[in-house]
Design a protein around this motif. Structure first.
Motif, mmCIF file in Angstrom:
data_model
loop_
_atom_site.group_PDB
_atom_site.id
_atom_site.type_symbol
_atom_site.label_atom_id
_atom_site.label_comp_id
_atom_site.label_asym_id
_atom_site.label_seq_id
_atom_site.Cartn_x
_atom_site.Cartn_y
_atom_site.Cartn_z
ATOM 1 N N LEU A 1 3.542 -18.363 5.757
ATOM 2 C CA LEU A 1 3.759 -17.006 4.694
ATOM 3 C C LEU A 1 3.652 -17.647 3.686
ATOM 4 O O LEU A 1 3.303 -16.904 3.126
ATOM 5 N N ILE A 2 4.061 -18.718 3.361
ATOM 6 C CA ILE A 2 4.372 -19.000 2.262
ATOM 7 C C ILE A 2 3.044 -19.208 1.608
ATOM 8 O O ILE A 2 2.882 -19.356 0.364
ATOM 9 N N LYS A 3 2.232 -20.567 2.036
ATOM 10 C CA LYS A 3 0.520 -20.292 2.135
ATOM 11 C C LYS A 3 -0.090 -19.226 1.645
ATOM 12 O O LYS A 3 -0.585 -18.765 0.080
ATOM 13 N N GLN A 4 0.224 -18.398 2.033
ATOM 14 C CA GLN A 4 -0.530 -16.575 1.564
ATOM 15 C C GLN A 4 0.389 -16.600 0.875
ATOM 16 O O GLN A 4 -0.819 -15.996 -0.299
ATOM 17 N N ARG A 5 1.265 -15.965 0.300
ATOM 18 C CA ARG A 5 2.022 -15.734 -0.517
ATOM 19 C C ARG A 5 1.900 -16.408 -2.061
ATOM 20 O O ARG A 5 2.000 -15.750 -3.418
ATOM 21 N N ILE A 6 1.600 -17.708 -2.019
ATOM 22 C CA ILE A 6 1.201 -18.734 -2.932
ATOM 23 C C ILE A 6 0.104 -18.097 -3.292
ATOM 24 O O ILE A 6 -0.569 -17.858 -5.118
ATOM 25 N N ALA A 7 -0.772 -17.825 -2.887
ATOM 26 C CA ALA A 7 -2.209 -17.421 -3.060
ATOM 27 C C ALA A 7 -2.173 -15.933 -3.401
ATOM 28 O O ALA A 7 -2.993 -16.129 -4.529
ATOM 29 N N LEU A 8 -1.435 -15.383 -2.608
ATOM 30 C CA LEU A 8 -1.824 -13.640 -3.539
ATOM 31 C C LEU A 8 -1.206 -13.755 -4.645
ATOM 32 O O LEU A 8 -1.591 -13.300 -5.584
ATOM 33 N N VAL A 9 -0.118 -14.501 -4.938
ATOM 34 C CA VAL A 9 0.857 -14.573 -5.894
ATOM 35 C C VAL A 9 0.230 -15.080 -7.329
ATOM 36 O O VAL A 9 0.212 -14.287 -8.365
ATOM 37 N N SER A 10 -0.330 -15.870 -7.004
ATOM 38 C CA SER A 10 -1.630 -16.487 -8.393
ATOM 39 C C SER A 10 -2.882 -16.153 -8.330
ATOM 40 O O SER A 10 -2.964 -15.333 -9.705
ATOM 41 N N ARG A 11 -3.140 -14.589 -7.442
ATOM 42 C CA ARG A 11 -4.515 -13.860 -7.983
ATOM 43 C C ARG A 11 -3.321 -12.745 -8.549
ATOM 44 O O ARG A 11 -4.329 -12.264 -9.274
ATOM 45 N N GLN A 12 -2.298 -12.524 -8.154
ATOM 46 C CA GLN A 12 -1.607 -11.090 -8.538
ATOM 47 C C GLN A 12 -1.051 -11.357 -9.945
ATOM 48 O O GLN A 12 -1.442 -10.398 -11.129
ATOM 49 N N TRP A 13 -0.718 -12.503 -10.452
ATOM 50 C CA TRP A 13 -0.112 -12.985 -12.082
ATOM 51 C C TRP A 13 -1.443 -13.458 -12.703
ATOM 52 O O TRP A 13 -1.737 -12.769 -14.178
ATOM 53 N N THR A 14 -2.600 -13.563 -12.062
ATOM 54 C CA THR A 14 -3.469 -13.542 -12.495
ATOM 55 C C THR A 14 -4.255 -12.564 -13.265
ATOM 56 O O THR A 14 -4.495 -12.317 -14.517
ATOM 57 N N ALA A 15 -4.109 -11.381 -12.565
ATOM 58 C CA ALA A 15 -4.771 -10.458 -12.145
ATOM 59 C C ALA A 15 -3.599 -9.206 -13.840
ATOM 60 O O ALA A 15 -3.488 -8.188 -14.931
ATOM 61 N N ARG A 16 -2.581 -10.169 -13.535
ATOM 62 C CA ARG A 16 -1.451 -9.266 -14.459
ATOM 63 C C ARG A 16 -1.823 -9.927 -15.992
ATOM 64 O O ARG A 16 -1.566 -9.292 -16.959
ATOM 65 N N ALA A 17 -2.146 -11.103 -16.304
ATOM 66 C CA ALA A 17 -2.346 -11.645 -17.535
ATOM 67 C C ALA A 17 -3.323 -10.723 -18.150
ATOM 68 O O ALA A 17 -3.427 -10.330 -18.976
ATOM 69 N N ALA A 18 -4.440 -11.444 -17.029
ATOM 70 C CA ALA A 18 -6.028 -9.559 -17.730
ATOM 71 C C ALA A 18 -5.203 -8.616 -18.310
ATOM 72 O O ALA A 18 -5.612 -7.675 -19.089
ATOM 73 N N ARG A 19 -4.840 -7.606 -17.804
ATOM 74 C CA ARG A 19 -3.924 -6.579 -17.975
ATOM 75 C C ARG A 19 -2.520 -6.693 -19.447
ATOM 76 O O ARG A 19 -3.237 -5.993 -20.616
ATOM 77 N N LEU A 20 -2.498 -7.693 -19.266
ATOM 78 C CA LEU A 20 -0.745 -8.076 -20.054
ATOM 79 C C LEU A 20 -2.267 -8.363 -21.270
ATOM 80 O O LEU A 20 -1.473 -7.744 -22.554
ATOM 81 N N PHE A 21 -2.965 -9.170 -21.275
ATOM 82 C CA PHE A 21 -3.686 -9.771 -23.141
ATOM 83 C C PHE A 21 -5.567 -8.992 -23.463
ATOM 84 O O PHE A 21 -5.841 -8.956 -23.670
#
Length: 164
Positions: A14-34
């Motif tokens: 679960l931790i491995k999957q969550r880290i991968a998911l959060v990483s992708r989501q954070w990258t997508a969020r940053a793209a929207r933010l900037f």
């Protein structure tokens, strides 16, 4: 495998999957933010490293610091050069190497985008204690160091997290 081992394994997955998911989501969020500034978070990353290197860095040093291939970094640097945020100079004593320097306009772009990023991080980390953040950072640092190390599934992991 004991029940405790099965539960630990399930949590690790679960931790491995969550880290991968959060990483992708954070990258997508940053793209929207900037998006309105015209720069991606990936394009801002070299500016952070260059900010702390007043004499500049070689492209090889930048690529290593960002864990990127040199061709990938070259594309990012090309955009930053085009926009006047960085400059490129031949490294004295080694005509094959380029020294990349942060320009004042790059520092200004970084400062204004960092204000936005800081507000967003404060929102995302709201309600988490300093202790929560410290434990999270320690765990991620250990995982990062182990991931970059040799793959050895036969050995026992070191007890680095015993106090976490």
């Amino acid at each position: 495998m004991s029940k405790i081992d099965e539960e630990r394994s399930a949590v690790q997955i679960l931790i491995k999957q969550r880290i991968a998911l959060v990483s992708r989501q954070w990258t997508a969020r940053a793209a929207r933010l900037f998006k309105t500034s015209g720069y991606t978070n990936a394009q801002r990353a070299p500016l952070y490293l260059l900010r702390d290197a007043p004499t500049g860095m070689t492209q090889t040093e930048l690529a290593t610091g960002l864990s990127l291939s040199e061709p990938t970094l070259s594309r990012r640097i090309a955009r930053l050069l085009e926009d006047g945020l960085v400059s490129k100079h031949r490294l004295l004593g080694d005509g094959r190497a380029n020294l990349i320097k942060l320009e004042p306009s790059g520092l200004q772009a970084l400062h204004s985008s960092e204000a936005t990023a800081s507000r967003d991080r404060n929102l995302l980390f709201q309600g988490l204690s300093d202790e929560d953040l410290g434990v999270t950072l320690r765990v991620l640092n250990v995982l990062a160091s182990r991931i970059s190390g040799p793959v050895d599934i036969g050995g026992e992991p070191e007890g680095e997290l015993a106090s976490v």
